[in-house]
Design an enzyme around this catalytic site. Structure first.
Site, PDB file in Angstrom:
ATOM      1  N   CYS A 155       3.256   2.918   3.467  1.00 14.18           N
ATOM      2  CA  CYS A 155       3.069   3.730   4.677  1.00 14.18           C
ATOM      3  C   CYS A 155       3.860   5.041   4.594  1.00 14.18           C
ATOM      4  O   CYS A 155       3.475   5.910   3.837  1.00 14.18           O
ATOM      5  CB  CYS A 155       3.398   2.897   5.906  1.00 14.18           C
ATOM      6  SG  CYS A 155       2.602   3.543   7.389  1.00 14.18           S
ATOM      7  N   HIS A 196       1.498  -2.210   5.373  1.00 18.11           N
ATOM      8  CA  HIS A 196       2.798  -2.871   5.207  1.00 18.11           C
ATOM      9  C   HIS A 196       2.593  -4.333   4.806  1.00 18.11           C
ATOM     10  O   HIS A 196       2.533  -5.192   5.683  1.00 18.11           O
ATOM     11  CB  HIS A 196       3.565  -2.883   6.529  1.00 18.11           C
ATOM     12  CG  HIS A 196       3.884  -1.541   7.093  1.00 18.11           C
ATOM     13  ND1 HIS A 196       5.061  -0.894   6.836  1.00 18.11           N
ATOM     14  CD2 HIS A 196       3.209  -0.742   7.930  1.00 18.11           C
ATOM     15  CE1 HIS A 196       5.095   0.251   7.484  1.00 18.11           C
ATOM     16  NE2 HIS A 196       3.974   0.368   8.152  1.00 18.11           N
ATOM     17  N   GLU A 256       4.859  -6.044   3.603  1.00 19.73           N
ATOM     18  CA  GLU A 256       6.179  -6.658   3.852  1.00 19.73           C
ATOM     19  C   GLU A 256       6.269  -7.294   5.235  1.00 19.73           C
ATOM     20  O   GLU A 256       7.231  -7.995   5.519  1.00 19.73           O
ATOM     21  CB  GLU A 256       7.301  -5.624   3.647  1.00 19.73           C
ATOM     22  CG  GLU A 256       7.433  -4.540   4.717  1.00 19.73           C
ATOM     23  CD  GLU A 256       6.474  -3.371   4.535  1.00 19.73           C
ATOM     24  OE1 GLU A 256       5.538  -3.473   3.711  1.00 19.73           O
ATOM     25  OE2 GLU A 256       6.645  -2.352   5.235  1.00 19.73           O
TER      26      GLU A 256
HETATM   27  N1  GLN Z   1       3.214   7.919  10.543  1.00 16.20           N
HETATM   28  C1  GLN Z   1       4.435   7.657   9.828  1.00 16.20           C
HETATM   29  C2  GLN Z   1       4.839   8.881   9.021  1.00 16.20           C
HETATM   30  O1  GLN Z   1       4.229   9.902   9.067  1.00 16.20           O
HETATM   31  C3  GLN Z   1       4.311   6.453   8.947  1.00 16.20           C
HETATM   32  C4  GLN Z   1       4.235   5.208   9.765  1.00 16.20           C
HETATM   33  C5  GLN Z   1       4.753   3.980   9.087  1.00 16.20           C
HETATM   34  O2  GLN Z   1       5.428   4.013   8.050  1.00 16.20           O
HETATM   35  N2  GLN Z   1       4.480   2.848   9.704  1.00 16.20           N
HETATM   36  O3  GLN Z   1       5.802   8.814   8.319  1.00 16.20           O
END
Ligand code: GLN
Length: 202
Positions: free
Chosen positions: A82, A176, A178
């Site tokens: 992410c 994710h 995890e």
């Molecule tokens: N939208 C977040 C970002 O721009 C990422 C979101 C996340 O890691 N759950 O970093």
């Protein structure tokens, strides 16, 4: 590399604890990384989910930005989920003003592409490199990959969008794993760390 590889989790912000637990379950010795000296002592590194703008700012503040860029360019195995995926992208389509990445994967990502926090969801899909049942992923303000360069391999798509990419020893997922108890993506990464050509003999 014989035995348990040491895999760091960049512990500036984000879901560090969950990655440490998932790596432990996947057969790695998992340690938090906050300093340059700690970075030098790991065989691989996970960039957690969280907020990429904050991770960028803290990395710069802690003097980790350039050492991390160099380590990734040098072939240190890295896995970003992410926000971590965003940090591994060579380019962000819609960066916040001044936001930079570590780079490492020839791809362009779009931040928050799957919507806001209250549009978070869980989904399962097939992923190359993860045999067996579909992978479960949690998407929280998740990015997707707009385009990948010739050197990068798409490992998974969801709803027509690229959500997992690998380039050499760098792996990135929009989602994710995890947070699900499905540790197969961490097992894939731990295997990549073990297989790093000329990998550390620490
Ligand atoms: N939208 C977040 C970002 O721009 C990422 C979101 C996340 O890691 N759950 O970093």
């Amino acid at each position: 590399m014989a035995g348990e590889p040491t895999v760091g989790v960049l512990a500036l912000q984000g879901d560090v604890r969950e990655h440490l637990a998932a790596l432990g379950a996947a057969g790695a010795r998992a340690v938090p990384v906050r300093r340059v000296g700690e970075l030098a002592a790991v065989d691989g590194l996970v960039l957690p989910g969280g907020e990429s703008t904050t991770i960028f700012k803290l990395a710069r503040l802690f003097g980790l930005l350039e050492p991390l860029r160099e380590a990734v360019a040098d072939g240190l195995p890295v896995y970003g989920s992410c926000a971590g995926m965003i940090m591994l992208a060579d380019k962000i389509l819609d960066p916040r003003s001044g936001q930079e990445t570590f780079g490492g994967i020839d791809m362009i990502v779009r931040r928050n592409a799957f919507g806001r926090q209250n549009e978070s969801f869980e989904a399962s899909f097939a992923m190359t490199g993860v045999p067996g049942a579909p992978v479960d992923g949690v998407f929280i303000r998740a990015p997707w990959v707009e385009s990948v360069g010739a050197g990068a391999e798409v490992l998974a798509t969801y709803d027509g969008h690229v959500v997992a990419v690998r380039q050499g020893s760098a792996l990135a997922t929009s989602f994710h794993p995890e947070l699900t108890g499905d540790h197969r993506v961490h097992a894939l990464f731990t295997e990549m760390v073990r297989e790093r050509p000329g990998g550390s003999s620490r």
